[in-house]
Design an enzyme around this catalytic site. Sequence first.
Site, PDB file in Angstrom:
ATOM      1  N   PHE A 135       0.865  -1.182   0.000  1.00  0.00           N
ATOM      2  CA  PHE A 135       0.000   0.000   0.000  1.00  0.00           C
ATOM      3  C   PHE A 135       0.898   1.226   0.000  1.00  0.00           C
ATOM      4  O   PHE A 135       1.734   1.396   0.888  1.00  0.00           O
ATOM      5  CB  PHE A 135      -0.925   0.032   1.223  1.00  0.00           C
ATOM      6  CG  PHE A 135      -1.889   1.187   1.167  1.00  0.00           C
ATOM      7  CD1 PHE A 135      -3.070   1.094   0.435  1.00  0.00           C
ATOM      8  CD2 PHE A 135      -1.603   2.385   1.791  1.00  0.00           C
ATOM      9  CE1 PHE A 135      -3.947   2.173   0.334  1.00  0.00           C
ATOM     10  CE2 PHE A 135      -2.467   3.470   1.701  1.00  0.00           C
ATOM     11  CZ  PHE A 135      -3.641   3.367   0.969  1.00  0.00           C
ATOM     12  N   ASP A 220       9.351   2.682   1.559  1.00  0.00           N
ATOM     13  CA  ASP A 220       8.188   3.414   2.048  1.00  0.00           C
ATOM     14  C   ASP A 220       8.071   3.131   3.547  1.00  0.00           C
ATOM     15  O   ASP A 220       7.611   2.070   3.963  1.00  0.00           O
ATOM     16  CB  ASP A 220       6.943   2.930   1.293  1.00  0.00           C
ATOM     17  CG  ASP A 220       5.661   3.603   1.776  1.00  0.00           C
ATOM     18  OD1 ASP A 220       5.663   4.191   2.872  1.00  0.00           O
ATOM     19  OD2 ASP A 220       4.648   3.510   1.053  1.00  0.00           O
ATOM     20  N   LYS A 249       2.662  10.137   8.332  1.00  0.00           N
ATOM     21  CA  LYS A 249       1.984   9.683   9.539  1.00  0.00           C
ATOM     22  C   LYS A 249       2.560  10.286  10.829  1.00  0.00           C
ATOM     23  O   LYS A 249       2.294  11.430  11.147  1.00  0.00           O
ATOM     24  CB  LYS A 249       1.985   8.156   9.577  1.00  0.00           C
ATOM     25  CG  LYS A 249       0.996   7.538   8.560  1.00  0.00           C
ATOM     26  CD  LYS A 249       0.819   6.075   8.777  1.00  0.00           C
ATOM     27  CE  LYS A 249      -0.100   5.403   7.767  1.00  0.00           C
ATOM     28  NZ  LYS A 249      -1.513   5.591   8.014  1.00  0.00           N
TER      29      LYS A 249
HETATM   30  C1  LIG Z   1       3.076   2.332   3.871  1.00  0.00           C
HETATM   31  C2  LIG Z   1       2.160   3.436   3.512  1.00  0.00           C
HETATM   32  N1  LIG Z   1       2.475   4.254   2.500  1.00  0.00           N
HETATM   33  C3  LIG Z   1       1.696   5.291   2.150  1.00  0.00           C
HETATM   34  C4  LIG Z   1       0.519   5.543   2.817  1.00  0.00           C
HETATM   35  C5  LIG Z   1      -0.335   6.697   2.406  1.00  0.00           C
HETATM   36  O1  LIG Z   1      -0.235   7.709   3.349  1.00  0.00           O
HETATM   37  P1  LIG Z   1      -1.312   8.905   3.379  1.00  0.00           P
HETATM   38  O2  LIG Z   1      -2.613   8.289   3.782  1.00  0.00           O
HETATM   39  O3  LIG Z   1      -0.755   9.862   4.383  1.00  0.00           O
HETATM   40  O4  LIG Z   1      -1.356   9.465   2.009  1.00  0.00           O
HETATM   41  C6  LIG Z   1       0.148   4.713   3.881  1.00  0.00           C
HETATM   42  C7  LIG Z   1      -1.119   4.938   4.599  1.00  0.00           C
HETATM   43  O5  LIG Z   1      -1.636   4.089   5.267  1.00  0.00           O
HETATM   44  C8  LIG Z   1       0.980   3.640   4.234  1.00  0.00           C
HETATM   45  O6  LIG Z   1       0.675   2.813   5.243  1.00  0.00           O
END
Ligand SMILES: Cc1ncc(COP(=O)(O)O)c(C=O)c1O
Length: 393
Positions: A135, A220, A249
């Site tokens: 994700f 990520d 986050k």
């Molecule tokens: C690993 C990862 N990358 C990217 C995101 C996307 O982040 P945002 O919701 O702040 O756009 C998330 C959100 O859960 C995530 O867990």
Amino acid sequence: MEDFVEKARRYLFATPGRQPLMLVRGQGCRVWDSTGREYLDFVSGLATTNLGHAHPAVTAAIQEQAAKMLHTSCLYQIEPQIELARLLVENSFADKVFFCNSGAEANETALKLARKYAKERGQGGFEVISCLGSFHGRTLATLSATGQEKFHAGFHPLVPGFRQVPFNDLPAMARAISPQTSAVLVEPIQAEGGVNLPGPDYLPGLRRLCDERGVLLILDEVQTGMGRTGELFAYPGFGVEPHVMTLAKALGNGVPIGACLAVDAAAAVMTPSTHASTFGGNHLATRAGVAVIQTLLSSDALANCRRVGAYLRERLQELARRFALIKEIRGKGLLLGMELDREGLKVVDFCREHGVLINCTTGKVLRFLPPLIVTEKEVDQLLPVLEQGLRSL
Ligand SMILES: Cc1ncc(COP(=O)(O)O)c(C=O)c1O
């Protein structure tokens, strides 16, 4: 309660789906709803309020900053932005930082960087290989990088140039990387995808592969970063260093902020005007980020995360020994998952009705993401509720 649920239905997009609960106040690992009812928070705003709600250092920092200046745009130098970048650089592999407002935007930055990096090296490749079950966000490009089809439904055609291979499968990644590849994008632990951990050789192997083929390794760490796994970032614990890393986050403990960190050679392609964000790295958000990092480095939050994480994991294992419906307990630090052999949403509802907030991802994995300051005593309060919830399945 009926009133706000009805009003929300009337005035808000129906996405995302929301539970019938309105939280209005928080303190540490506790939150209170609009009727004054108290809950134990094992969600932390989806791994965001890692220092707990209303952390005094963060509150003081943003109060002070709000009284001074919130925003001047990306046209000018921003003091707390430079300070936050310094703290990130001095505590990571990275040489340079770009700030934005969310995890998706941080990944967008990394994806744009990867394309430009490949072009400037004369490689011409623009593909990014990510993993099934990953994700990476909800913008079109990060959605296209996300390896879960359920998020793609209704949004085709996706952005070209994204391919996914199975997670934790080095030979599959080796086969997928081609002259068209600019970068490999992976989460150290697939969090939304069900708390999936790689084997010990996977991430170091990926880095070797990327170096051999001249492509960037982007980690990520939007969810695993900022102490969630018991270290400031997850990557050192997996014996790897990326070329690029994304954060969001918990970087602001609830104040929206994202960041893309990179080694000099990669960051260098992002020359003036190639990328920008009006709000990105503004005074308020970066001041919060400074307070978060200073607190993570100076308090015992990281050690607490490791200790209480091990305790929670052990207690969840005990449950697993008694409940055949629990298939596995996995995770690191305070990013823990309990895989069930059936749908788990009813447990989330049961726990909420009994004063504890937990999360369920991919339908069958209960996820535990308490603030890093959670205590053993608070874990002990979760367990009987969780046990009853599991019995109700
Ligand atoms: C690993 C990862 N990358 C990217 C995101 C996307 O982040 P945002 O919701 O702040 O756009 C998330 C959100 O859960 C995530 O867990």
